[in-house]
Design a protein around this motif. Structure first.
Motif, PDB file in Angstrom:
ATOM      1  N   ASP A 130      28.807  -5.943 -17.085  1.00  0.00           N
ATOM      2  CA  ASP A 130      27.348  -6.038 -17.004  1.00  0.00           C
ATOM      3  C   ASP A 130      26.959  -7.433 -16.535  1.00  0.00           C
ATOM      4  N   ASN A 131      26.723  -7.563 -15.217  1.00  0.00           N
ATOM      5  CA  ASN A 131      26.301  -8.871 -14.691  1.00  0.00           C
ATOM      6  C   ASN A 131      24.801  -8.874 -14.384  1.00  0.00           C
ATOM      7  N   SER A 132      24.097  -7.890 -14.944  1.00  0.00           N
ATOM      8  CA  SER A 132      22.626  -7.858 -14.919  1.00  0.00           C
ATOM      9  C   SER A 132      22.024  -7.779 -13.521  1.00  0.00           C
ATOM     10  N   ILE A 133      22.748  -7.195 -12.579  1.00  0.00           N
ATOM     11  CA  ILE A 133      22.212  -7.067 -11.219  1.00  0.00           C
ATOM     12  C   ILE A 133      23.143  -6.146 -10.405  1.00  0.00           C
ATOM     13  N   PRO A 164      18.201  -0.083 -13.392  1.00  0.00           N
ATOM     14  CA  PRO A 164      17.593   0.250 -14.686  1.00  0.00           C
ATOM     15  C   PRO A 164      18.095  -0.556 -15.880  1.00  0.00           C
ATOM     16  N   THR A 165      19.179  -1.349 -15.708  1.00  0.00           N
ATOM     17  CA  THR A 165      19.651  -2.145 -16.845  1.00  0.00           C
ATOM     18  C   THR A 165      19.115  -3.572 -16.819  1.00  0.00           C
ATOM     19  N   THR A 166      18.399  -3.944 -15.741  1.00  0.00           N
ATOM     20  CA  THR A 166      18.032  -5.359 -15.593  1.00  0.00           C
ATOM     21  C   THR A 166      16.670  -5.712 -16.202  1.00  0.00           C
ATOM     22  N   GLY A 167      15.824  -4.691 -16.402  1.00  0.00           N
ATOM     23  CA  GLY A 167      14.500  -4.969 -16.962  1.00  0.00           C
ATOM     24  C   GLY A 167      13.458  -5.311 -15.919  1.00  0.00           C
ATOM     25  N   TYR A 168      13.832  -5.172 -14.629  1.00  0.00           N
ATOM     26  CA  TYR A 168      12.871  -5.441 -13.551  1.00  0.00           C
ATOM     27  C   TYR A 168      12.945  -4.331 -12.513  1.00  0.00           C
ATOM     28  N   ASN A 169      11.818  -4.100 -11.816  1.00  0.00           N
ATOM     29  CA  ASN A 169      11.816  -3.080 -10.765  1.00  0.00           C
ATOM     30  C   ASN A 169      12.007  -3.730  -9.393  1.00  0.00           C
ATOM     31  N   ILE A 170      11.889  -2.938  -8.346  1.00  0.00           N
ATOM     32  CA  ILE A 170      12.180  -3.431  -6.994  1.00  0.00           C
ATOM     33  C   ILE A 170      11.293  -4.607  -6.590  1.00  0.00           C
ATOM     34  N   PRO A 207       8.292  -6.629 -14.482  1.00  0.00           N
ATOM     35  CA  PRO A 207       8.981  -6.124 -15.679  1.00  0.00           C
ATOM     36  C   PRO A 207       8.975  -4.593 -15.711  1.00  0.00           C
ATOM     37  N   ALA A 208      10.085  -4.011 -16.155  1.00  0.00           N
ATOM     38  CA  ALA A 208      10.227  -2.552 -16.191  1.00  0.00           C
ATOM     39  C   ALA A 208      11.043  -2.164 -17.416  1.00  0.00           C
ATOM     40  N   ALA A 209      11.047  -0.867 -17.740  1.00  0.00           N
ATOM     41  CA  ALA A 209      11.861  -0.381 -18.854  1.00  0.00           C
ATOM     42  C   ALA A 209      13.308  -0.790 -18.615  1.00  0.00           C
ATOM     43  N   LYS A 210      13.991  -1.200 -19.694  1.00  0.00           N
ATOM     44  CA  LYS A 210      15.369  -1.703 -19.576  1.00  0.00           C
ATOM     45  C   LYS A 210      16.283  -0.817 -20.412  1.00  0.00           C
ATOM     46  N   VAL A 211      17.278  -0.252 -19.774  1.00  0.00           N
ATOM     47  CA  VAL A 211      18.234   0.597 -20.496  1.00  0.00           C
ATOM     48  C   VAL A 211      19.042  -0.272 -21.458  1.00  0.00           C
ATOM     49  N   ASP A 212      19.144   0.178 -22.709  1.00  0.00           N
ATOM     50  CA  ASP A 212      19.964  -0.492 -23.713  1.00  0.00           C
ATOM     51  C   ASP A 212      21.366   0.120 -23.618  1.00  0.00           C
ATOM     52  N   LEU A 213      22.269  -0.589 -22.960  1.00  0.00           N
ATOM     53  CA  LEU A 213      23.599  -0.022 -22.682  1.00  0.00           C
ATOM     54  C   LEU A 213      24.373   0.339 -23.954  1.00  0.00           C
ATOM     55  N   GLU A 214      24.265  -0.526 -25.003  1.00  0.00           N
ATOM     56  CA  GLU A 214      24.980  -0.246 -26.247  1.00  0.00           C
ATOM     57  C   GLU A 214      24.488   1.072 -26.846  1.00  0.00           C
ATOM     58  N   ALA A 215      23.134   1.207 -26.932  1.00  0.00           N
ATOM     59  CA  ALA A 215      22.549   2.407 -27.528  1.00  0.00           C
ATOM     60  C   ALA A 215      22.868   3.627 -26.668  1.00  0.00           C
ATOM     61  N   LEU A 216      22.855   3.435 -25.347  1.00  0.00           N
ATOM     62  CA  LEU A 216      23.137   4.550 -24.432  1.00  0.00           C
ATOM     63  C   LEU A 216      24.558   5.076 -24.644  1.00  0.00           C
ATOM     64  N   CYS A 217      25.535   4.150 -24.679  1.00  0.00           N
ATOM     65  CA  CYS A 217      26.932   4.566 -24.840  1.00  0.00           C
ATOM     66  C   CYS A 217      27.121   5.292 -26.168  1.00  0.00           C
ATOM     67  N   ASP A 249       0.817  -1.216   0.000  1.00  0.00           N
ATOM     68  CA  ASP A 249       0.000   0.000   0.000  1.00  0.00           C
ATOM     69  C   ASP A 249       0.853   1.269   0.000  1.00  0.00           C
ATOM     70  N   ILE A 250       2.144   1.136  -0.269  1.00  0.00           N
ATOM     71  CA  ILE A 250       3.002   2.324  -0.429  1.00  0.00           C
ATOM     72  C   ILE A 250       3.825   2.175  -1.713  1.00  0.00           C
ATOM     73  N   HIS A 251       4.420   3.275  -2.169  1.00  0.00           N
ATOM     74  CA  HIS A 251       5.280   3.225  -3.357  1.00  0.00           C
ATOM     75  C   HIS A 251       6.724   3.032  -2.918  1.00  0.00           C
ATOM     76  N   SER A 252       7.396   2.044  -3.540  1.00  0.00           N
ATOM     77  CA  SER A 252       8.812   1.859  -3.240  1.00  0.00           C
ATOM     78  C   SER A 252       9.558   1.695  -4.549  1.00  0.00           C
ATOM     79  N   GLU A 253      10.791   2.132  -4.576  1.00  0.00           N
ATOM     80  CA  GLU A 253      11.582   2.007  -5.814  1.00  0.00           C
ATOM     81  C   GLU A 253      13.073   2.069  -5.526  1.00  0.00           C
ATOM     82  N   TRP A 254      13.847   1.463  -6.446  1.00  0.00           N
ATOM     83  CA  TRP A 254      15.292   1.692  -6.496  1.00  0.00           C
ATOM     84  C   TRP A 254      15.518   2.820  -7.484  1.00  0.00           C
ATOM     85  N   ALA A 255      16.139   3.882  -7.023  1.00  0.00           N
ATOM     86  CA  ALA A 255      16.508   4.990  -7.897  1.00  0.00           C
ATOM     87  C   ALA A 255      17.906   4.715  -8.446  1.00  0.00           C
TER      88      ALA A 255
END
Lengths: 575, 189
Positions: free
Chosen positions: A437-440, A450-456, A460-470, A43-49
């Motif tokens: 990049d060990n995905s965690i 933000p690179t793993t594709g999952y939230n706290i 499933p969550a938006a996943k940063v594309d490291l290649e495109a980002l660089c 019943d609360i919002h939690s996140e990894w920033a």
């Protein structure tokens, strides 16, 4: 309800029962579990920033909107969040805002031993400091009340020993707090000079009001016994004093280290013949006491280094202690090390073999520094591998560019690696950055990022594309290697170091401890083929040892990564 | 009197469940209790130590040198590393398993295999136990921790039934029988 709770769980329960609505944090030992426990509440919002600055700003936004919010971080995380903190002190809050910060005396899992109380003083915000789980619960809950009553963020200071110790907590129920309504208040919340200049006197007046409150704050507790010896103490040290000296001394236990209660301290000092101040790390209370013109014994007897214990206190007061018997022989150290099958090992092996200068960063891969790999040259703080490499290359030119790399994990790259990489592209050094990049987020115990594709919550969550980002950050050469493929990894490193432009190598392979990772059968050594060259020993894999002059692989530890198999010149290691 | 128990071993050996069991036991007996452990770096195969203290009123969550009533060690070398924490008349209960640390693996140091004999020669009360064999007998190598707790149980003034209640309240339902068996094997060994 009475429960045996770890300090961090007690903080989580206290924040929750205090009416918390939004929590945003970046993991950091020993603070991580606070947010992990809160993520179990639906019943609360939690996140990894992505980092602590973002986390505190998220908490600020939620507070501005009228909800009670919090963030949790380790001491060095507060350095990152310091920018919003100092001005948040000026704006104040609408919904209560609590910043939980965990110091790490003795550096169980940190790069320095800084004392967060300096921040409370410098930013002019109140700080509470519990001494066990019960207090952690009560103080966290109360922090929201204080935050709204005095219109200020409140810092809750933990330390490793309290964050990771369990004691009995009597938990209550969640307060039913009506959220404040959002209204536009530009003079209070737009901190441009014309407004901020009017807020500074508000901050000073609030500090004075808080200092008055501190005189009667229930968290500053008096135990009057002896008139001979008086001890002012706080946090973990309080219980060490009680353990060592019991009721033989008078104690002023400070639960609110900023602002400190002038009259309470002065009156306490008058009641005793000799005054001691016992606090871990820096002489914060001691300096305050001395500035009041009161004589005391402090850091000349109690070290500013490391953690205390009851023994520290006993020794200082001349109480004899006797250690148990020890073995005559030397006991070999057992340092932490990279796990068997750790994907970082192949990269460090290739770097060490080619005698590359390696600028390291904060994460499990700091363990690349330990023998036999001994691959690292420096580790400073989150993100410094990349920016430091750029400076190193600027200073030494082409010679360094061809022999130096930065290594940084996926989570640390998200935290504060991106800006450094932009700088490399923009200010043009031919630097080579390796993203491990060990995905965690590994070292803190497997948090999503933000690179793993999952939230706290593991959704499933938006996943940063490291290649495109660089590439977007201005790096044209971006290539991906599998660190289990030693030859490909070494080739990639050599080639990217050789080219006359900046480049990024993404070493991609999930952490071997992730539940989703399947292990291959353990490898075996054919003792007839093993010629005792010890090449495999150079990997520093805990699954390989040397017994009876032959390499031996422990089947319970080996995960079949195959790196040693590629290394063996005699084909002695097989599936 | 406060009982001070140290549980030591190598990161990943399962000392957490042992301390959880002791914590639960103290709660069931209506005692005050504090448990302290360190996470982070130490989990990566390093030396780990957990302090458990219980009694009428417990102040410090940690145990200093010369203060432990009992040291329960999951590994031989770790027993020797922490021996100085034992109080006069205290007891070390040690699993005879050995795990080479990195300096031994890479040949920079020797594993002192006679280290327990050295301690005994100095008058230390050392109780050795092949907990792994007993754990396997109970049904799982992972039950080493509960076998050791079974062996340690006689050092406390707490009846057998309370230990069993604590086990039932600590482990997942499907592992209760296995752990009760492991505890019994340790207790009677």
């Amino acid at each position: 309800m009475k429960q045996l709770l770890i300090g961090n769980k007690a903080v989580a329960e206290g924040l929750y029962d205090g009416g918390l609505d939004v929590v945003s944090s970046y993991p950091g030992t020993p603070s991580t579990e606070i947010t992990e426990f809160l993520s179990e509440k639906n019943d609360i919002h939690s996140e990894w920033a992505p980092n602590e600055k973002v986390a505190l700003e998220v908490a600020y936004g939620a507070s501005l909107a009228g909800k009670r919010s919090a963030c949790a971080m380790k001491h060095v995380g507060l350095n990152v969040a310091a920018d919003p903190l100092f001005t948040l002190s000026y704006t104040g809050v609408r919904g209560g805002l609590v910043i939980c910060v965990a110091d790490d005396p003795a550096m169980h899992s940190s790069q320095n031993e800084q004392d967060s109380r300096h921040y409370a003083i410098a930013a002019k915000v109140p700080m509470l400091e519990p001494a066990d789980s019960e207090e952690a619960y009560l103080y966290a809950k109360k922090a929201f009340e204080l935050s709204e009553q005095f219109d200020t963020p409140v810092i809750l200071r933990m330390c490793t020993r309290i964050a990771h110790s369990q004691s009995i907590v009597d938990t209550g129920i969640r307060v039913d707090e009506t959220p404040k309504i959002y209204v536009k208040e530009p003079q209070k919340y737009i901190m441009m000079p014309g407004n901020a200049i009017k807020r500074h006197p508000v901050v000073e007046a609030r500090t004075a009001a808080l200092a008055e409150y501190a005189e009667s704050c229930e968290f500053n507790e008096l135990e009057l016994d002896s008139t001979e010896i008086g001890i002012i103490t706080s946090g973990a040290s309080y219980y060490y004093v009680k353990e060592a000296l019991g009721d033989s001394v008078s104690i002023l236990k400070i639960g609110m280290p900023n602002p400190l209660p002038k009259n309470l301290i002065t009156n306490f000092a008058k009641r005793v013949k000799k005054l001691y101040v016992i606090e871990e790390l820096d002489p914060i209370i001691e300096t305050f006491v001395r500035n009041l013109g009161i004589d005391c014994v402090g850091k000349e007897l109690f070290s500013p280094l490391g953690e205390y214990s009851q023994q520290t206190i006993k020794k200082a007061f001349g109480i004899e202690t006797e250690a148990g018997a020890t073995a005559e022989c030397e006991i070999p150290n057992r340092p932490p090390m990279m796990c068997a099958g750790c994907p970082h090992r192949g990269v460090f092996y290739a770097l060490a073999k080619n005698k590359i200068t390696v600028h390291g960063d904060i994460g499990c891969y700091t363990l690349g520094a330990v023998p036999p790999l001994s691959a690292l040259d420096s580790t400073l703080c989150m993100g410094a591998s990349i920016s430091g490499l750029h400076g190193f290359n600027l200073a030494l030119g082409e010679e360094a560019e061809k022999k130096s790399v930065a290594v940084i994990g996926d989570s640390t790259f998200m935290h504060s690696g991106m800006t450094g990489l932009v700088n490399i592209a923009y200010n043009a050094t031919n630097s080579t950055v390796i993203i491990l990049d060990n995905s965690i987020t590994g070292m803190t115990g497997h948090q999503q990022n933000p690179t793993t594709g999952y939230n706290i919550k593991g959704d499933p969550a938006a996943k940063v594309d490291l290649e495109a980002l660089c590439k977007a950050l201005g790096i044209n050469r971006v290539r991906v290697v599998d660190p289990y493929d030693l030859k490909a990894t070494e080739t990639a490193i050599k080639e990217e170091l050789a080219v006359a432009e900046p480049s990024v190598i993404i070493s991609r392979r999930p952490c071997v401890l992730l539940k989703s990772v399947t292990h291959k059968p353990a490898l075996v050594v054919d003792a007839d083929k093993c010629r005792s060259c010890k090449k495999c020993m150079g990997l520093g894999c805990p699954a390989i040892s040397f017994k009876n002059n032959k390499a031996k692989i422990y089947p319970t530890l080996c995960v079949g990564c195959g790196v040693c198999e590629q290394l063996c010149p005699f084909g002695a290691i097989t599936e | 009197m406060t009982k001070s128990v140290m549980i030591v071993g190598v990161g990943g050996q399962g000392s957490l469940l042992a301390s959880k069991l002791l914590g639960k036991l103290a709660m069931l007996k209506g005692l005050d209790v504090k448990v302290s452990e360190v996470h982070g770096m130490s989990q990566r195969g390093g030396s780990v130590v957990t302090y458990v203290r219980f009694g009428e009123k417990v102040y410090s969550p940690i145990i200093a040198e010369g203060e432990a009533d009992i040291i329960i060690s999951f590994e031989k070398l770790e027993a020797a590393r922490y021996a100085k924490f034992l109080k006069p008349g205290g007891k070390i209960i040690v699993n005879t398993q050995t795990i080479d640390p990195m300096p031994v693996i890479i040949g920079a140091a020797e594993y002192p295999h006679d280290v327990l004999e050295q301690l005994k020669a100095k008058g230390v009360d050392v109780c050795e136990l092949d907990a792994l064999t007993l754990a396997n007998q109970a049904g799982s190598s992972k039950a080493v921790n509960i076998v050791l707790m079974g062996k340690a149980a006689k050092q406390f003034d707490i009846e057998y039934a309370s230990w069993i209640s604590a086990i039932e309240a600590t482990v997942a339902a499907r592992f209760i029988e296995l752990n009760k068996k492991a505890f019994e094997l340790g207790y009677n060994s």
